[in-house]
Design an enzyme around this catalytic site. Structure first.
Site, PDB file in Angstrom:
ATOM      1  N   ARG A  89       5.029  11.083  -2.347  1.00  0.00           N
ATOM      2  CA  ARG A  89       4.761  10.722  -0.961  1.00  0.00           C
ATOM      3  C   ARG A  89       5.995  10.989  -0.096  1.00  0.00           C
ATOM      4  NH1 ARG A  89       4.668   4.513   1.279  1.00  0.00           N
ATOM      5  NH2 ARG A  89       3.922   5.016   3.361  1.00  0.00           N
ATOM      6  N   PRO A 105       0.796  -1.224   0.000  1.00  0.00           N
ATOM      7  CA  PRO A 105       0.000   0.000   0.000  1.00  0.00           C
ATOM      8  C   PRO A 105       0.828   1.273   0.000  1.00  0.00           C
ATOM      9  CG  PRO A 105      -0.072  -1.074   2.141  1.00  0.00           C
ATOM     10  CD  PRO A 105       0.564  -2.052   1.190  1.00  0.00           C
ATOM     11  N   HIS A 112      12.550  -2.569   2.667  1.00  0.00           N
ATOM     12  CA  HIS A 112      11.988  -1.248   2.969  1.00  0.00           C
ATOM     13  C   HIS A 112      12.916  -0.177   2.421  1.00  0.00           C
ATOM     14  CE1 HIS A 112       9.085  -3.226   5.459  1.00  0.00           C
ATOM     15  NE2 HIS A 112      10.080  -3.919   5.992  1.00  0.00           N
TER      16      HIS A 112
END
Ligand code: DQA
Length: 151
Positions: free
Chosen positions: A18, A10, A105
């Site tokens: 972002r 997501p 990540h």
């Protein structure tokens, strides 16, 4: 030629706009190009996907399990986004399929809020990579290549 399946969870569709101070200025399309180059240099076919939906990610992990059983999958690189910190369903899917998976990540989650310090994915991952920015995708693909030779 085996496939590297790269799954993004997501909000990763928002890369580029972002929180650029955290995630950088490159878009998800830029990341896909970077992955295509890395896959080409390591002899992998690239399958690059993104979904905002947990169940879709579970279905893709199940598909990866079938591909692994068929011998056509090099492995999965998963950036599960916030589901990393919440999803027993993703953990169960990785364990249930036995897929070889690298958790990834972009940011260093351990230098961020405490709720990002725990991952449900890590317990079932072959390796974990975080904090290298989007370059981490190329580094993880290199890691996947090493894993093919048993390193
Ligand atoms: C992220 C880190 C997660 O904590 C966050 O929810 C994301 C992105 C990363 O790539 O740094 O959506 O997985």
């Amino acid at each position: 030629m085996k496939t590297a399946l790269i799954l993004n969870g997501p909000n990763l569709n928002l890369l580029g706009t972002r929180e650029p101070a955290v995630y950088g200025a490159q878009t998800l399309a830029d990341v896909e190009k970077l992955c295509a180059q890395a896959c080409a240099s390591h002899g992998f076919a690239l399958d690059f996907r993104q979904s905002n939906h947990e169940g879709q990610l579970v279905d893709w992990l199940h598909e990866a399990g079938r591909l692994q059983a068929a011998g056509t999958l090099a492995g999965v690189i998963l950036n599960a986004g916030a589901y990393t910190h919440t999803s027993v369903a993703l953990l169960d899917a990785i364990k249930g399929t036995g897929i070889s998976l690298i958790e990834l990540h972009i940011s260093n989650v351990f230098a961020r809020e405490a709720y990002r310090h725990h991952s449900y994915i890590s317990a079932a991952a072959r390796a974990v990579m975080c904090g290298f920015g989007v370059s981490g995708y190329a580094l993880a693909i290199a890691g996947l290549a090493d894993m093919q030779t048993g390193v």
